[in-house]
Design an enzyme around this catalytic site. Sequence first.
Site, PDB file in Angstrom:
ATOM      1  N   HIS A   1       1.013   5.798  -0.737  1.00 15.53           N
ATOM      2  CA  HIS A   1       0.348   7.061  -1.039  1.00 15.53           C
ATOM      3  C   HIS A   1       1.115   7.738  -2.169  1.00 15.53           C
ATOM      4  CE1 HIS A   1      -2.225   7.572   2.807  1.00 15.53           C
ATOM      5  NE2 HIS A   1      -1.848   6.313   2.712  1.00 15.53           N
TER       6      HIS A   1
ATOM      7  N   HIS B   1       0.861  -1.186   0.000  1.00 14.25           N
ATOM      8  CA  HIS B   1       0.000   0.000   0.000  1.00 14.25           C
ATOM      9  C   HIS B   1       0.891   1.227   0.000  1.00 14.25           C
ATOM     10  CE1 HIS B   1      -2.907   2.997   0.987  1.00 14.25           C
ATOM     11  NE2 HIS B   1      -2.490   3.150   2.217  1.00 14.25           N
TER      12      HIS B   1
ATOM     13  N   HIS C   1      -8.409   7.554  -0.911  1.00 16.25           N
ATOM     14  CA  HIS C   1      -7.345   7.018  -0.096  1.00 16.25           C
ATOM     15  C   HIS C   1      -6.081   6.796  -0.947  1.00 16.25           C
ATOM     16  CE1 HIS C   1      -6.367   4.074   3.414  1.00 16.25           C
ATOM     17  NE2 HIS C   1      -5.279   4.562   2.883  1.00 16.25           N
TER      18      HIS C   1
ATOM     19  N   TYR D   1       8.026 -12.555 -23.777  1.00 10.86           N
ATOM     20  CA  TYR D   1       8.926 -11.499 -23.323  1.00 10.86           C
ATOM     21  C   TYR D   1       9.951 -12.057 -22.340  1.00 10.86           C
ATOM     22  CZ  TYR D   1      10.384  -6.990 -21.378  1.00 10.86           C
ATOM     23  OH  TYR D   1      11.107  -5.898 -20.960  1.00 10.86           O
TER      24      TYR D   1
ATOM     25  N   ASP E   1       1.064  -3.845 -20.617  1.00  9.72           N
ATOM     26  CA  ASP E   1       2.131  -4.800 -20.317  1.00  9.72           C
ATOM     27  C   ASP E   1       1.980  -5.396 -18.911  1.00  9.72           C
ATOM     28  OD1 ASP E   1       3.534  -4.773 -22.735  1.00  9.72           O
ATOM     29  OD2 ASP E   1       4.832  -3.123 -22.131  1.00  9.72           O
TER      30      ASP E   1
END
Lengths: 230, 230, 230, 230
Positions: free
Chosen positions: C97, C95, C169, C227, C120
């Site tokens: 910001h 997580h 958020h 790839y 991609d």
Amino acid sequence: MLLTALREEVWQANLELVRRGLAIFTFGNASGISREDGLVAIKPSGVPYETMRPEDLVVTTLDGRVVEGDLRPSSDLATHLVLYRAFGAIGGVVHTHARYSTAWAQAGREIPCLGTTHADTFYGPVPVTPPLEAAQIEGAYEENTGLAIVECFRGLDPTEMQAALVAGHGPFCWGKSAADAAHNAVLLEEVARMAWLALALNPGAPPISSALLNKHFRRKHGPGATYGQK
Amino acid sequence: MLLTALREEVWQANLELVRRGLAIFTFGNASGISREDGLVAIKPSGVPYETMRPEDLVVTTLDGRVVEGDLRPSSDLATHLVLYRAFGAIGGVVHTHARYSTAWAQAGREIPCLGTTHADTFYGPVPVTPPLEAAQIEGAYEENTGLAIVECFRGLDPTEMQAALVAGHGPFCWGKSAADAAHNAVLLEEVARMAWLALALNPGAPPISSALLNKHFRRKHGPGATYGQK
Amino acid sequence: MLLTALREEVWQANLELVRRGLAIFTFGNASGISREDGLVAIKPSGVPYETMRPEDLVVTTLDGRVVEGDLRPSSDLATHLVLYRAFGAIGGVVHTHARYSTAWAQAGREIPCLGTTHADTFYGPVPVTPPLEAAQIEGAYEENTGLAIVECFRGLDPTEMQAALVAGHGPFCWGKSAADAAHNAVLLEEVARMAWLALALNPGAPPISSALLNKHFRRKHGPGATYGQK
Amino acid sequence: MLLTALREEVWQANLELVRRGLAIFTFGNASGISREDGLVAIKPSGVPYETMRPEDLVVTTLDGRVVEGDLRPSSDLATHLVLYRAFGAIGGVVHTHARYSTAWAQAGREIPCLGTTHADTFYGPVPVTPPLEAAQIEGAYEENTGLAIVECFRGLDPTEMQAALVAGHGPFCWGKSAADAAHNAVLLEEVARMAWLALALNPGAPPISSALLNKHFRRKHGPGATYGQK
């Protein structure tokens, strides 16, 4: 070698453009003048900052005759010389393609004075020239670029407004010395960026009042200045 | 080992993409060609820049047959090869996902020539391909990407416009060498950014005049060039 | 000490957030899970990255009971745990910001797939949850945040879309491991930035075609991937 | 020398502004107060950060009388002193011309609380003063700047909203100490940037709900805080 102190200062002013993120590759150029000698030291054309040395600078007269230096001077020399001849009080000139300053020039807009950061250095909106005509471009282009700046400074004091945007091109700045001109180029980029950001939030944001402009500019400039250590 | 000098140059061109902030992780790729040998050296697929060595590059013929190298070539190899075959004067190709260049490609807009920074390197607006059709994508996709660029260069001189945007994808740049192609990729990102900033200030900002475009491009390119040290 | 290899990897994933500019101060958090042991290692709450050590991580069960560690776990632990319970194939959660990802979350907009850089990694638009209701916030807020993500993934495959935005958020990302989740967080920020830039140039820019989305996603993911080096 | 520990902390708070990219040249200033001694230590005016030492700070009384220091205090001293007198719980003040914070001030807009990053630190929209009148500017300008902030804090708790924007000027932040004020200045710039980015994507983006604002602010502040290590 002539003017070793001036060469050193102009060299440092050129390097300052790179250190402050105002120039990549060989973009930009700084010069300085010895008024006593009537001689200008300027960056050579297309030489990388990484390898440039003070002795690589080119020294010319005010009419552009090279008096010392093996390299070609910056292609913008003639613009610098017009400014030195027209603005007798200035000691250095800097030209950059810094991103935000150049964006305003490409947009053909003067930079309005939206805040005290601007007013601390630039006394009012930073002017932009009109686009040059084909005849001005196909003739003595670099000299005409300088003349366009001088023309757009009628009624402006070049010691209180030490920057101009050339439409479709970019900023020219000047100052008491090459170092001072480079300092002003950094400040111009900073205020160009802040004004850009502010107008995105409020396209109709008004300039600050003349009272606030005067207060901040006069705190830092002229006989009544109180900022800093005297 | 074949082409050690070419390998070294192409390796450096790849690293330059990272140094200049044009590539993160394994994004982007640079290649170079030896026209005498008819051989291309290109970045291997998905190898981190941090550990890649000149000997990791893959050498192929112009029709894509690997002649040296243990690793798979970049997945964009076929695009590079189309460009080498179609544009006989070029010596290097670079593809990036650099932020501003890619943003223009994602927006499906050519980059207009709004200033002299642009005109110094790119002779006019940087073209963008139309979006590829499903059949082009589901067939020989990477080759068709190259063909879309070539198609959109009808009437353009690939030595005077050394970049193209592939719609919804990103930029391909080229040049006399891999180093030159990387240099052009950096300049493209710079002018892509300046044009982006300028249009935010003035969405209707016009391109510079053809007189100014010619003056700046010809100062730096072709027989009449005066920029730099000769 | 339990799970020293997992601790080391999760510690590195946390540091990666700082190295890549996705976290300042104590912002953000990464965790990893040992599916065999049913244990999660997560960043402690509010500890600066500069001084955090692998042994500072907190090890908990999947229902949030601390089994090792003297520090409090990240305040977002319950969100991570919901994701581990709902998405059985994932090995790490991150997580942040980060600026552009968070801007999209604050704008309450999904990130459209405007280009191949996006395709991609992320198979379609990156979804955004609706704003949480007061009851969800005042109750088990962190758990409800995770449930809002899971709810908005009905019909989506969390191994093909490894990111979600929580409205007002910021982003949560995941992957096969903590390192992979951090990698996806970097890529999310990159595509969030490019889409932001592209929409400023063309507010109506369409998403790429499903043919192009499939081509790029399948080049890198799943049984037909070509790839990289296999 | 008086207050050596305070000098050291205020010196570090000033340097933090440079390290975090909030100040160039001599922009910005930080101060701290010893409430027991009724003395404030503040950055000297116009001294470069590179050479400034703790002993260069100027110590004054709360009514601005210099009690130690050979240099002139920051030109913004009077603004700091108004804040210390009006907001009895604060221990440090910071003023910057940071780019995004200043852009909001120049746009004359409060920063809306669009996300939890904002709510973690600032309890609601960050207020902006009205433009100062000519009489306020031509009189005791710096003191009136402080009074304008105090005036616009009627009904606001300065321990829960530790920042204000002065219209056409820039941000002032405060906190329990000089270090805390600098920390808040960094966070303000971060949320100013995120809100700027979010509004470009969605000019009508609503503030987060009061439930979410309360949840996040109270997780980190006040008696019920659960964030970090206690």
